[in-house]
Design a protein around this motif. Sequence first.
Motif, PDB file in Angstrom:
ATOM      1  N   ILE A  13     -34.270-126.062  -6.923  1.00 37.98           N
ATOM      2  CA  ILE A  13     -33.315-126.625  -5.965  1.00 37.98           C
ATOM      3  C   ILE A  13     -31.984-125.892  -6.064  1.00 37.98           C
ATOM      4  N   MET A  14     -31.545-125.612  -7.284  1.00 42.19           N
ATOM      5  CA  MET A  14     -30.282-124.910  -7.468  1.00 42.19           C
ATOM      6  C   MET A  14     -30.353-123.498  -6.881  1.00 42.19           C
ATOM      7  N   LEU A  15     -31.450-122.801  -7.091  1.00 47.71           N
ATOM      8  CA  LEU A  15     -31.595-121.458  -6.527  1.00 47.71           C
ATOM      9  C   LEU A  15     -31.643-121.492  -4.997  1.00 47.71           C
ATOM     10  N   CYS A  16     -32.289-122.517  -4.438  1.00 48.22           N
ATOM     11  CA  CYS A  16     -32.287-122.662  -2.979  1.00 48.22           C
ATOM     12  C   CYS A  16     -30.871-122.890  -2.462  1.00 48.22           C
ATOM     13  N   GLY A  17     -30.099-123.694  -3.162  1.00 51.47           N
ATOM     14  CA  GLY A  17     -28.722-123.942  -2.758  1.00 51.47           C
ATOM     15  C   GLY A  17     -27.870-122.685  -2.815  1.00 51.47           C
ATOM     16  N   ILE A  18     -28.009-121.929  -3.881  1.00 54.11           N
ATOM     17  CA  ILE A  18     -27.254-120.676  -4.001  1.00 54.11           C
ATOM     18  C   ILE A  18     -27.700-119.692  -2.932  1.00 54.11           C
ATOM     19  N   SER A  19     -28.988-119.666  -2.649  1.00 61.53           N
ATOM     20  CA  SER A  19     -29.496-118.781  -1.591  1.00 61.53           C
ATOM     21  C   SER A  19     -28.925-119.166  -0.229  1.00 61.53           C
ATOM     22  N   LEU A  20     -28.828-120.461   0.040  1.00 63.82           N
ATOM     23  CA  LEU A  20     -28.242-120.901   1.306  1.00 63.82           C
ATOM     24  C   LEU A  20     -26.766-120.523   1.399  1.00 63.82           C
ATOM     25  N   LEU A  21     -26.049-120.623   0.285  1.00 67.00           N
ATOM     26  CA  LEU A  21     -24.649-120.204   0.283  1.00 67.00           C
ATOM     27  C   LEU A  21     -24.518-118.719   0.593  1.00 67.00           C
ATOM     28  N   ILE A  22     -25.347-117.922  -0.044  1.00 70.82           N
ATOM     29  CA  ILE A  22     -25.315-116.481   0.196  1.00 70.82           C
ATOM     30  C   ILE A  22     -25.718-116.172   1.635  1.00 70.82           C
ATOM     31  N   PHE A  23     -26.709-116.883   2.147  1.00 62.12           N
ATOM     32  CA  PHE A  23     -27.144-116.681   3.525  1.00 62.12           C
ATOM     33  C   PHE A  23     -26.031-117.045   4.509  1.00 62.12           C
ATOM     34  N   GLY A  24     -25.325-118.141   4.239  1.00 60.39           N
ATOM     35  CA  GLY A  24     -24.208-118.528   5.085  1.00 60.39           C
ATOM     36  C   GLY A  24     -23.105-117.485   5.076  1.00 60.39           C
ATOM     37  N   HIS A  25     -22.840-116.928   3.903  1.00 59.08           N
ATOM     38  CA  HIS A  25     -21.841-115.867   3.807  1.00 59.08           C
ATOM     39  C   HIS A  25     -22.292-114.620   4.563  1.00 59.08           C
ATOM     40  N   TYR A  26     -23.572-114.311   4.474  1.00 58.18           N
ATOM     41  CA  TYR A  26     -24.113-113.160   5.202  1.00 58.18           C
ATOM     42  C   TYR A  26     -23.999-113.374   6.713  1.00 58.18           C
ATOM     43  N   LEU A  27     -24.285-114.592   7.168  1.00 59.42           N
ATOM     44  CA  LEU A  27     -24.147-114.883   8.598  1.00 59.42           C
ATOM     45  C   LEU A  27     -22.700-114.716   9.054  1.00 59.42           C
ATOM     46  N   TRP A  28     -21.768-115.095   8.171  1.00 61.66           N
ATOM     47  CA  TRP A  28     -20.357-115.015   8.527  1.00 61.66           C
ATOM     48  C   TRP A  28     -19.852-113.578   8.499  1.00 61.66           C
ATOM     49  N   SER A  29     -20.067-112.894   7.399  1.00 62.03           N
ATOM     50  CA  SER A  29     -19.455-111.569   7.255  1.00 62.03           C
ATOM     51  C   SER A  29     -20.380-110.425   7.670  1.00 62.03           C
ATOM     52  N   GLY A  30     -21.666-110.575   7.474  1.00 60.78           N
ATOM     53  CA  GLY A  30     -22.586-109.490   7.789  1.00 60.78           C
ATOM     54  C   GLY A  30     -22.945-109.439   9.264  1.00 60.78           C
ATOM     55  N   LEU A  31     -23.393-110.532   9.789  1.00 57.81           N
ATOM     56  CA  LEU A  31     -23.813-110.567  11.195  1.00 57.81           C
ATOM     57  C   LEU A  31     -22.691-110.933  12.158  1.00 57.81           C
ATOM     58  N   LYS A  32     -21.591-111.460  11.593  1.00 55.33           N
ATOM     59  CA  LYS A  32     -20.473-111.934  12.413  1.00 55.33           C
ATOM     60  C   LYS A  32     -20.971-112.894  13.504  1.00 55.33           C
ATOM     61  N   LEU A  33     -21.757-113.852  13.051  1.00 51.05           N
ATOM     62  CA  LEU A  33     -22.377-114.819  13.948  1.00 51.05           C
ATOM     63  C   LEU A  33     -21.350-115.670  14.682  1.00 51.05           C
ATOM     64  N   HIS A  34     -20.226-115.898  14.044  1.00 49.44           N
ATOM     65  CA  HIS A  34     -19.191-116.707  14.680  1.00 49.44           C
ATOM     66  C   HIS A  34     -18.597-116.005  15.903  1.00 49.44           C
ATOM     67  N   VAL A  39     -18.814-121.356  18.850  1.00 50.51           N
ATOM     68  CA  VAL A  39     -18.764-122.604  18.091  1.00 50.51           C
ATOM     69  C   VAL A  39     -20.117-122.928  17.466  1.00 50.51           C
ATOM     70  N   ASN A  40     -21.193-122.665  18.156  1.00 55.29           N
ATOM     71  CA  ASN A  40     -22.526-122.934  17.598  1.00 55.29           C
ATOM     72  C   ASN A  40     -22.777-122.082  16.358  1.00 55.29           C
ATOM     73  N   GLY A  41     -22.315-120.853  16.360  1.00 54.40           N
ATOM     74  CA  GLY A  41     -22.456-119.996  15.180  1.00 54.40           C
ATOM     75  C   GLY A  41     -21.664-120.524  14.005  1.00 54.40           C
ATOM     76  N   ILE A  42     -20.455-121.003  14.273  1.00 53.56           N
ATOM     77  CA  ILE A  42     -19.626-121.570  13.209  1.00 53.56           C
ATOM     78  C   ILE A  42     -20.286-122.819  12.633  1.00 53.56           C
ATOM     79  N   ILE A  43     -20.846-123.642  13.506  1.00 53.97           N
ATOM     80  CA  ILE A  43     -21.535-124.857  13.034  1.00 53.97           C
ATOM     81  C   ILE A  43     -22.744-124.488  12.184  1.00 53.97           C
ATOM     82  N   LEU A  44     -23.504-123.495  12.604  1.00 51.02           N
ATOM     83  CA  LEU A  44     -24.676-123.060  11.844  1.00 51.02           C
ATOM     84  C   LEU A  44     -24.272-122.520  10.473  1.00 51.02           C
ATOM     85  N   ILE A  45     -23.227-121.723  10.436  1.00 48.62           N
ATOM     86  CA  ILE A  45     -22.734-121.184   9.161  1.00 48.62           C
ATOM     87  C   ILE A  45     -22.244-122.314   8.270  1.00 48.62           C
TER      88      ILE A  45
END
Length: 85
Positions: A13-34, A39-45
């Motif tokens: 569970i802890m590794l899944c949580g850390i993975s989700l945090l890293i994935f959220g950061h990747y969506l924000w900075s890597g893909l620039k989903l926002h 707004v939908n991208g920001i909500i997803l992140i």
Amino acid sequence: MTEAQTLRLLKIIMLCGISLLIFGHYLWSGLKLHETMGVNGIILIGLCCALGLILSLPTKIYLTLLLMKREAERKASAEQQKPHN
């Protein structure tokens, strides 16, 4: 459920949580989903990061308490095995 199984589940569970945090950061900075989704991208992140925090924090606290308990048990058993002069 044994203690070993509980620990394994909490670590997963802890590794899944850390993975989700890293994935959220990747969506924000890597893909620039926002920028592309607005707004939908920001909500997803935000959901990815929030769920990651929810999954990662309580398990860390429980594992810390469990490790402290084991350390106290080891010290107690070492004290009992010492020869008293």
